[in-house]
Design a protein around this motif. Structure first.
Motif, PDB file in Angstrom:
ATOM      1  N   ALA A   1      -6.329  -0.667   4.050  1.00 29.29           N
ATOM      2  CA  ALA A   1      -4.951  -0.227   3.819  1.00 29.29           C
ATOM      3  C   ALA A   1      -4.809   0.437   2.449  1.00 29.29           C
ATOM      4  O   ALA A   1      -4.158   1.479   2.317  1.00 29.29           O
ATOM      5  CB  ALA A   1      -3.990  -1.401   3.929  1.00 29.29           C
ATOM      6  N   ARG A   2      -5.422  -0.149   1.442  1.00 26.79           N
ATOM      7  CA  ARG A   2      -5.344   0.445   0.106  1.00 26.79           C
ATOM      8  C   ARG A   2      -6.329   1.608  -0.035  1.00 26.79           C
ATOM      9  O   ARG A   2      -6.040   2.579  -0.732  1.00 26.79           O
ATOM     10  CB  ARG A   2      -5.550  -0.626  -0.943  1.00 26.79           C
ATOM     11  CG  ARG A   2      -4.341  -1.562  -0.984  1.00 26.79           C
ATOM     12  CD  ARG A   2      -4.416  -2.558  -2.116  1.00 26.79           C
ATOM     13  NE  ARG A   2      -3.192  -3.322  -2.165  1.00 26.79           N
ATOM     14  CZ  ARG A   2      -3.007  -4.496  -1.579  1.00 26.79           C
ATOM     15  NH1 ARG A   2      -3.984  -5.048  -0.886  1.00 26.79           N
ATOM     16  NH2 ARG A   2      -1.856  -5.123  -1.679  1.00 26.79           N
TER      17      ARG A   2
ATOM     18  N   PRO B   1       0.792  -1.231   0.000  1.00 24.14           N
ATOM     19  CA  PRO B   1       0.000   0.000   0.000  1.00 24.14           C
ATOM     20  C   PRO B   1       0.827   1.286   0.000  1.00 24.14           C
ATOM     21  O   PRO B   1       0.498   2.237  -0.697  1.00 24.14           O
ATOM     22  CB  PRO B   1      -0.852  -0.121   1.266  1.00 24.14           C
ATOM     23  CG  PRO B   1      -1.041  -1.590   1.423  1.00 24.14           C
ATOM     24  CD  PRO B   1       0.288  -2.179   0.999  1.00 24.14           C
ATOM     25  N   ASN B   2       1.928   1.310   0.751  1.00 28.90           N
ATOM     26  CA  ASN B   2       2.716   2.542   0.811  1.00 28.90           C
ATOM     27  C   ASN B   2       3.543   2.787  -0.448  1.00 28.90           C
ATOM     28  O   ASN B   2       4.210   3.802  -0.563  1.00 28.90           O
ATOM     29  CB  ASN B   2       3.610   2.560   2.057  1.00 28.90           C
ATOM     30  CG  ASN B   2       4.627   1.440   2.049  1.00 28.90           C
ATOM     31  OD1 ASN B   2       4.426   0.395   1.433  1.00 28.90           O
ATOM     32  ND2 ASN B   2       5.707   1.643   2.761  1.00 28.90           N
TER      33      ASN B   2
ATOM     34  N   TRP C   1      -3.772  -4.806  -6.910  1.00 33.35           N
ATOM     35  CA  TRP C   1      -4.809  -4.150  -6.111  1.00 33.35           C
ATOM     36  C   TRP C   1      -6.191  -4.414  -6.669  1.00 33.35           C
ATOM     37  O   TRP C   1      -7.181  -3.845  -6.191  1.00 33.35           O
ATOM     38  CB  TRP C   1      -4.573  -2.651  -6.047  1.00 33.35           C
ATOM     39  CG  TRP C   1      -3.379  -2.232  -5.235  1.00 33.35           C
ATOM     40  CD1 TRP C   1      -2.295  -2.995  -4.895  1.00 33.35           C
ATOM     41  CD2 TRP C   1      -3.138  -0.941  -4.689  1.00 33.35           C
ATOM     42  NE1 TRP C   1      -1.409  -2.250  -4.171  1.00 33.35           N
ATOM     43  CE2 TRP C   1      -1.894  -0.979  -4.027  1.00 33.35           C
ATOM     44  CE3 TRP C   1      -3.854   0.243  -4.688  1.00 33.35           C
ATOM     45  CZ2 TRP C   1      -1.354   0.116  -3.374  1.00 33.35           C
ATOM     46  CZ3 TRP C   1      -3.310   1.341  -4.051  1.00 33.35           C
ATOM     47  CH2 TRP C   1      -2.060   1.278  -3.388  1.00 33.35           C
TER      48      TRP C   1
ATOM     49  N   ARG D   1      -4.861   4.821   0.667  1.00 32.01           N
ATOM     50  CA  ARG D   1      -3.917   5.353  -0.323  1.00 32.01           C
ATOM     51  C   ARG D   1      -4.621   6.161  -1.413  1.00 32.01           C
ATOM     52  O   ARG D   1      -4.021   6.518  -2.414  1.00 32.01           O
ATOM     53  CB  ARG D   1      -3.103   4.217  -0.936  1.00 32.01           C
ATOM     54  CG  ARG D   1      -2.282   3.438   0.086  1.00 32.01           C
ATOM     55  CD  ARG D   1      -1.360   4.326   0.920  1.00 32.01           C
ATOM     56  NE  ARG D   1      -0.429   5.006   0.046  1.00 32.01           N
ATOM     57  CZ  ARG D   1       0.140   6.179   0.308  1.00 32.01           C
ATOM     58  NH1 ARG D   1      -0.138   6.821   1.418  1.00 32.01           N
ATOM     59  NH2 ARG D   1       0.969   6.732  -0.544  1.00 32.01           N
TER      60      ARG D   1
ATOM     61  N   ASP E   1     -10.847  -3.176   1.907  1.00 30.70           N
ATOM     62  CA  ASP E   1      -9.390  -3.105   1.932  1.00 30.70           C
ATOM     63  C   ASP E   1      -8.945  -1.756   2.504  1.00 30.70           C
ATOM     64  O   ASP E   1      -8.548  -0.860   1.756  1.00 30.70           O
ATOM     65  CB  ASP E   1      -8.851  -3.294   0.511  1.00 30.70           C
ATOM     66  CG  ASP E   1      -7.354  -3.510   0.470  1.00 30.70           C
ATOM     67  OD1 ASP E   1      -6.671  -3.217   1.469  1.00 30.70           O
ATOM     68  OD2 ASP E   1      -6.863  -3.951  -0.583  1.00 30.70           O
TER      69      ASP E   1
ATOM     70  N   PHE F   1     -12.526  -0.563  -2.952  1.00 30.33           N
ATOM     71  CA  PHE F   1     -11.658  -0.697  -1.783  1.00 30.33           C
ATOM     72  C   PHE F   1     -12.422  -0.798  -0.467  1.00 30.33           C
ATOM     73  O   PHE F   1     -11.831  -0.660   0.605  1.00 30.33           O
ATOM     74  CB  PHE F   1     -10.674   0.477  -1.724  1.00 30.33           C
ATOM     75  CG  PHE F   1      -9.662   0.453  -2.834  1.00 30.33           C
ATOM     76  CD1 PHE F   1      -8.689  -0.530  -2.893  1.00 30.33           C
ATOM     77  CD2 PHE F   1      -9.691   1.407  -3.833  1.00 30.33           C
ATOM     78  CE1 PHE F   1      -7.758  -0.567  -3.924  1.00 30.33           C
ATOM     79  CE2 PHE F   1      -8.772   1.390  -4.866  1.00 30.33           C
ATOM     80  CZ  PHE F   1      -7.802   0.400  -4.917  1.00 30.33           C
TER      81      PHE F   1
END
Length: 162
Positions: A56-57, A13-14, A161, A60, A54, A51
């Motif tokens: 974490a994503r 993710p980062n 993703w 982003r 999800d 998402f």
């Protein structure tokens, strides 16, 4: 002849960042709601759905607002009506808020490698800082159609993703 499936890497993710355009269609509310829920047009609803499971994503995602600059998906925001209409206005937004916000993104995620941008061409002027540091990114993808989530999906698949 054997066909090999395309290689899909799983981008942490980062390592990825998605920047979406805000939309004129918003929930009308007196109380602030999170940015990803406020916007009802463009790619925002598709990204919200994609998402949903999800976090974490989902974290982003950034939404480029003509009034507020880059918003994180969970930033509380009230209904407003402001649209960038000139390059000069977009440049002022960049200088006033977006440049510092993008610098903070780079500081918070120094391993950022890929940026996927789905914004109108005029709004790209507010994202100038991304183009000031092209060597920092392995890939910058621009999709100038704010409704073209289907064009973003192959890139998200490549990232692992989707």
């Amino acid at each position: 002849m054997t066909l090999q499936p395309p290689t899909t890497r799983v981008l942490a993710p980062n390592h990825g960042l998605i920047i979406l355009n805000c939309s004129r269609r918003k929930i009308v509310t007196a109380a602030p709601v999170v940015a990803l829920d406020l916007y009802q047009g463009g790619c925002v609803p598709s990204a919200r759905e994609h998402f949903a499971a999800d976090p974490a994503r989902r974290a982003r995602i950034r939404i480029l607002s003509g009034a507020h600059g880059l918003l994180r998906p969970e930033t509380p925001i009230s209904t407003y009506d402001h649209r960038l209409t000139t390059r000069a206005e977009a440049a002022r937004l960049h200088k006033r808020t977006v440049a510092a916000q993008l610098d903070a993104e780079l500081a918070d995620a120094p391993s950022l490698q890929h940026v996927l941008i789905l914004v109108e061409p005029l709004y790209l002027h507010a994202l100038q800082r991304v183009f000031d540091h092209p060597a920092l990114f392995g890939q910058i993808t621009i999709i100038p159609d704010t409704r073209a989530w289907h064009d973003a999906l192959p890139h998200l698949r490549d990232w692992g993703w989707a």
